[in-house]
Motif scaffolding. Structure first.
Motif, PDB file in Angstrom:
ATOM      1  N   GLY A 158       0.807  -1.214   0.000  1.00 26.77           N
ATOM      2  CA  GLY A 158       0.000   0.000   0.000  1.00 26.77           C
ATOM      3  C   GLY A 158       0.837   1.260   0.000  1.00 26.77           C
ATOM      4  N   THR A 159       0.225   2.350  -0.453  1.00 22.04           N
ATOM      5  CA  THR A 159       0.942   3.613  -0.599  1.00 22.04           C
ATOM      6  C   THR A 159       0.724   4.556   0.578  1.00 22.04           C
ATOM      7  N   ALA A 160      -0.118   4.173   1.507  1.00 18.70           N
ATOM      8  CA  ALA A 160      -0.452   5.042   2.637  1.00 18.70           C
ATOM      9  C   ALA A 160      -1.317   4.262   3.599  1.00 18.70           C
ATOM     10  N   SER A 161      -1.536   4.827   4.758  1.00 15.76           N
ATOM     11  CA  SER A 161      -2.552   4.317   5.676  1.00 15.76           C
ATOM     12  C   SER A 161      -3.219   5.501   6.343  1.00 15.76           C
ATOM     13  N   PRO A 162      -4.540   5.443   6.495  1.00 19.17           N
ATOM     14  CA  PRO A 162      -5.160   6.418   7.385  1.00 19.17           C
ATOM     15  C   PRO A 162      -4.508   6.260   8.752  1.00 19.17           C
ATOM     16  N   LEU A 171      -6.830  -1.341  -4.301  1.00 19.02           N
ATOM     17  CA  LEU A 171      -6.598  -0.978  -5.697  1.00 19.02           C
ATOM     18  C   LEU A 171      -5.783   0.301  -5.768  1.00 19.02           C
ATOM     19  N   MET A 172      -5.135   0.468  -6.866  1.00 19.86           N
ATOM     20  CA  MET A 172      -4.333   1.668  -7.061  1.00 19.86           C
ATOM     21  C   MET A 172      -5.164   2.745  -7.759  1.00 19.86           C
ATOM     22  N   VAL A 173      -4.982   3.973  -7.345  1.00 20.80           N
ATOM     23  CA  VAL A 173      -5.616   5.083  -8.058  1.00 20.80           C
ATOM     24  C   VAL A 173      -4.622   5.809  -8.953  1.00 20.80           C
ATOM     25  N   ALA A 174      -3.351   5.552  -8.745  1.00 16.41           N
ATOM     26  CA  ALA A 174      -2.332   6.184  -9.577  1.00 16.41           C
ATOM     27  C   ALA A 174      -1.067   5.346  -9.506  1.00 16.41           C
ATOM     28  N   THR A 175      -0.388   5.237 -10.637  1.00 17.14           N
ATOM     29  CA  THR A 175       0.878   4.494 -10.691  1.00 17.14           C
ATOM     30  C   THR A 175       1.842   5.266 -11.584  1.00 17.14           C
ATOM     31  N   ALA A 176       2.736   4.553 -12.211  1.00 18.42           N
ATOM     32  CA  ALA A 176       3.736   5.215 -13.045  1.00 18.42           C
ATOM     33  C   ALA A 176       3.091   6.124 -14.088  1.00 18.42           C
ATOM     34  N   GLY A 208       2.428   9.404 -12.508  1.00 24.20           N
ATOM     35  CA  GLY A 208       3.566  10.103 -11.911  1.00 24.20           C
ATOM     36  C   GLY A 208       3.601  10.086 -10.396  1.00 24.20           C
ATOM     37  N   TRP A 209       2.680   9.362  -9.786  1.00 22.96           N
ATOM     38  CA  TRP A 209       2.723   9.187  -8.340  1.00 22.96           C
ATOM     39  C   TRP A 209       1.971   7.898  -8.015  1.00 22.96           C
ATOM     40  N   ALA A 210       2.124   7.442  -6.800  1.00 16.65           N
ATOM     41  CA  ALA A 210       1.482   6.198  -6.404  1.00 16.65           C
ATOM     42  C   ALA A 210       0.437   6.486  -5.348  1.00 16.65           C
ATOM     43  N   GLY A 211      -0.786   6.061  -5.620  1.00 25.38           N
ATOM     44  CA  GLY A 211      -1.863   6.236  -4.659  1.00 25.38           C
ATOM     45  C   GLY A 211      -2.750   5.026  -4.679  1.00 25.38           C
ATOM     46  N   ASP A 212      -3.464   4.821  -3.605  1.00 29.49           N
ATOM     47  CA  ASP A 212      -4.316   3.647  -3.591  1.00 29.49           C
ATOM     48  C   ASP A 212      -5.640   3.893  -2.891  1.00 29.49           C
TER      49      ASP A 212
END
Lengths: 330, 330, 330, 330
Positions: A319-323, B103-108, B111-115
């Motif tokens: 994961g990219t973060a956690s609350p 799930l990912m909301v943003a990847t390469a 330009g950033w990684a979010g989930d």
């Protein structure tokens, strides 16, 4: 379960502000914006790549030694606890275009109460801690991991699961509105090293290696007064010129009621220089969108700005973060 | 960031078990199951309704005083931290029919990684803390709040947001497999007061008011060996006869690698007597599906079963639970 | 795959409007608002309870006979198809506070493309068909089913799964802005029986039993011009006085680019009289938030307002609605 | 709302099967598996790239002309409708590891019934139509679009929104178990051109350009008898040798109660040759996991295997698929 004092105590701070002129003065003497080239310089001069090994995944959390944790526990004197998270942001707003979903899976008709929630953790509404995989620079993540490690199935390096044992250290609140004798910083207002050091000095504390710094801009009070608006239009936060200070002091993690970066960033062609250099270059974990008003009240009432703090991320593999709801203990 | 020792240390415990005969013996001398009528008696004799006021929302967390928190901080000696959560359970299994979504909301490409993640917090897979609204009995919640306060928009009383300032106290690990000199309890195996007290005695600690008890059954090692199966078919946990003990000792919160209740419950017509009496009658917060194997290793290595613990729920307004990663600090 | 003509054709209609005075005139001669008592009268006079049996779950869809479907197929002459759905509304807006979530589960990094979506179907943004369980009146659903049949696990009667074989019939577009020679109805502007009949008359068609009526208010053009705003503040739609007409004509299903109800409703103490009487009393399925602009263009170009239509709900067991994309075939 | 006949009619087919020996015979005379090289040959010989223009996004749907749609409407004689979708798969199973979520947003406590659902459309459980962006081959999508057009924010080319006006054409059921006089095909059993042509011949119909072919393998009856298991372990479907036939006949879209591909594929190093060549090379839309048992009953009872069909995808901008409930009209 303490910390119940109302926010009215913050009015103490409000009455301290002398005048708008003072702010005016400060603004006019602000350091000039950095250039993109200076930011690129930081990518060399502030780099922690390899500092804790080629496979390091923790970055500046390495500053938190066992001794640091032990010392942080020694700060506990009153037993007061203060949470630093907002409620999960289930309402759409100008600064929350993708609200969290919260639904029930069972109620009276099923004989028990259960629920479900869903959220995209990043953004400008949810109190959270970024994993080090969150930001890239020129195809690379912290410590040189390649961008290809970030897939649609998650980040195969630097995921939030690396923090499974939590973060425990000394926390320090740098309450910039208090330092400036104002109620809150205006959206877009930058914070400089002088502000950080004045806040330290007011609190008779010096930020040292391993500390978790909580940076209060008064964002939520600004939102009450100025109304919600898209974060990109203006959030108070650190000017990029503070980056060397974060590095030199050995800050382990940096929390903010905004997103640490001042928005807009004042640096041409760099949207988020604090995010970019802190995360990618320094391996410094950021906590965004915290709620630091209760903490500000507690610091006023307890008469100190240092405390024991525990941060307990959820373990989301890749994961990219956690609350997160950092818990300060006085 | 400590606690990295592998699970091999647990093998120490394994070699200590003398024989299967011993377990056999214990099972044959188990107390008989309670009756539903006895459980109903507990609803009177163990009630905390009104004990902390008509509007109380915290239940036995009221046992955690400021002094208790201060004392818990005095336990910090080695600086070791240990997380007590499993990874969020994104894989369907016999004991996880509704897996978390990640799930990912943003990847390469962005330009950033979010989930993004989504989950139904309760069940038998996610490490979480129950809010006191989670369980009803005869149309009523803890402290007499009516069931009508639980709506499809959430629980208007006793929601998880009441824990916004976290839970900090002394934690005590009661490692029942270790007390019984076995590797893990079998699915469906009940735990009795004698087990709890043997674990205390082995650790030279006595559970006292305000403590957070972590009850280890060895569930995840059992799962490795026996395979996943529906929780209803068998989980080790407390026999209902332990309820008075929890009350008398003033346990503030009870965590378990199972769901605290032994399943099946051994009580005719009561599916979850521990959940029902602990939550509704006593106002005792339960934490389910924790991962206590790392904590067990740490206790062995640190030579003690007591520690400072911080639990930091997410603030979900009107929510029935929060995923949680309790952080033990030695 | 037809229907590609741009919206410019609608300009034909725009130029036909004579003047604002005409509208002014119409407004001043509008029928007075109905009272709540008159609505309650409709609950008797327009009731279809028991008409198709005590266990009926289909309501006015019973008007669609096999012969009706056969006749509808006879309308196909040009082979043109027109979809009537908006894109799923993934962007938050004043009229879409809980946007749909759309995320990828696989991209280039996994070697295939897959996605995930999540949405709360009702509201004012998603093109959908309501199940008959959607609305209650005094504890009762259509055909007398009790409200207790609607649980946190779904509606045990009148769920959307009843429509598993789809709806196929004659469709008729009643394009009210065209009938009134205006570009679009203003938010909050009511539609009366005279409007419906003028639209019929302009199209030389009479609504008959089993027809699917598509009611165009020009909502999305109004939104372009007037901007998005909360639906409760104003949506054009049917005045409650149209309810007997819907009943007498035997309308099988009613679609609208708004929510069929004019908002505010003009009826004191009745928020949504069309929804309430159509669904609960008549068993008339409503389709909300359709996109009827392409259909309006097609009707102009094809020179007729009747067509074959197919509606294919997703089968969501015990569900209260389905997103839907009605397909008109000319 | 028709099609209510029970599945017992299918027993007619069951009694027709002569013996297992016949099947044995057929299996032993099966064509040998194709090689990866032959599949690669199809990527040249069956290519539709550029056939309908460099920017074409519709592929073989171009075979459906207005005349084809008009002719399909002429097939309507009895007025019977049959849905071809399963209920959304909310229960985890061996063939559904990531079940759809279905939750209520409002129930009796709120005075209306509303719900929410979430799903990952692809996989082996949800009846859906694939967008042409779903599959890549060597970095390229149908018609030569580059893989980079598939981002974490969706597919910027060939998204499901291209089907906003629906698919309407002649449908033909090729019921292979019926053609083979068996109840259902066994998991992993391949279908060959001879089977397709026997099914045509039995139905006295020939598949022609623009037809929507519905391929029944009897999967759901097999699942009842054999139990659910991971799809990768075996699903009946087309052998890769059928690809030229699909091309030559000009099939516009291909639906199946499985995933069209036989699994395992019989082709070394090609997991899903039907998906790969149909979608990427031919631009042929596939519909997976349909429920064709009701349709099989209807065809038996109606005495024909051709019908009018309407497919109405949801419009998900940049989406890779839509759940779908094709509606057959006899």
């Amino acid at each position: 379960m303490s910390g119940g004092t109302t926010r009215r105590s913050l009015d103490v701070a409000r009455h301290r502000r002398e005048d708008a002129a003072r702010r005016e003065c400060e603004m006019t003497t602000s350091p000039p914006p950095l250039s993109k080239r200076e930011i690129d310089g930081f990518r060399q001069s502030l780099s922690n790549w390899g500092r804790w090994g080629d496979r390091d995944q923790l970055g500046t959390l390495n500053h938190i030694t066992a001794d640091k944790r032990i010392a942080s526990a020694r700060l506990v004197r009153s037993g007061r606890t203060v949470g630093c998270a907002r409620s999960l942001a289930t309402q759409a707003a100008a600064d929350n275009p993708q609200p969290a979903v919260h639904l029930m899976v069972a109620t009276a008709s099923e004989g028990w109460a259960g629920d479900y929630f869903a959220l995209a953790t990043h953004g400008f509404a949810t109190s959270h801690i970024d994993a080090l995989c969150h930001i890239f620079h020129e195809g690379t993540l912290y410590n040189g991991y390649p961008i290809e490690r970030v897939t649609a199935h998650g980040a195969l390096e630097l995921g939030i699961q690396e923090l499974r044992h939590g973060i425990v250290s000394r926390g320090i609140l740098l309450d910039i509105p208090r330092a400036r004798r104002v109620d809150f910083l205006e959206p877009g207002e930058p914070i400089f090293i002088a502000d950080l050091e004045r806040a330290e000095s007011d609190g008779s504390v010096r930020v040292e290696p391993g500390d978790v710094v909580m940076l209060r801009t008064g964002r939520w009070r600004a939102r009450e007064v100025r109304g919600p608006r898209p974060a990109g239009e203006g959030l108070a936060g650190l000017d990029a010129s503070c980056l060397p200070w974060l590095h030199q002091r050995g800050v382990a993690a940096l929390g903010c009621d905004g997103v640490s970066d001042v928005l807009p960033s004042r640096v041409a062609d760099e949207l988020l220089p604090i995010h970019s250099v802190a995360i990618v270059t320094m391996g410094l974990h950021l906590l965004d969108n915290l709620q630091l008003d209760d903490l500000a009240v507690a610091c006023l009432e307890e008469g100190r700005i240092e405390f024991h703090v525990a941060i307990a991320p959820l373990i989301l593999q890749h994961g990219t973060a956690s609350p997160a709801n950092p818990i300060a203990l006085f």
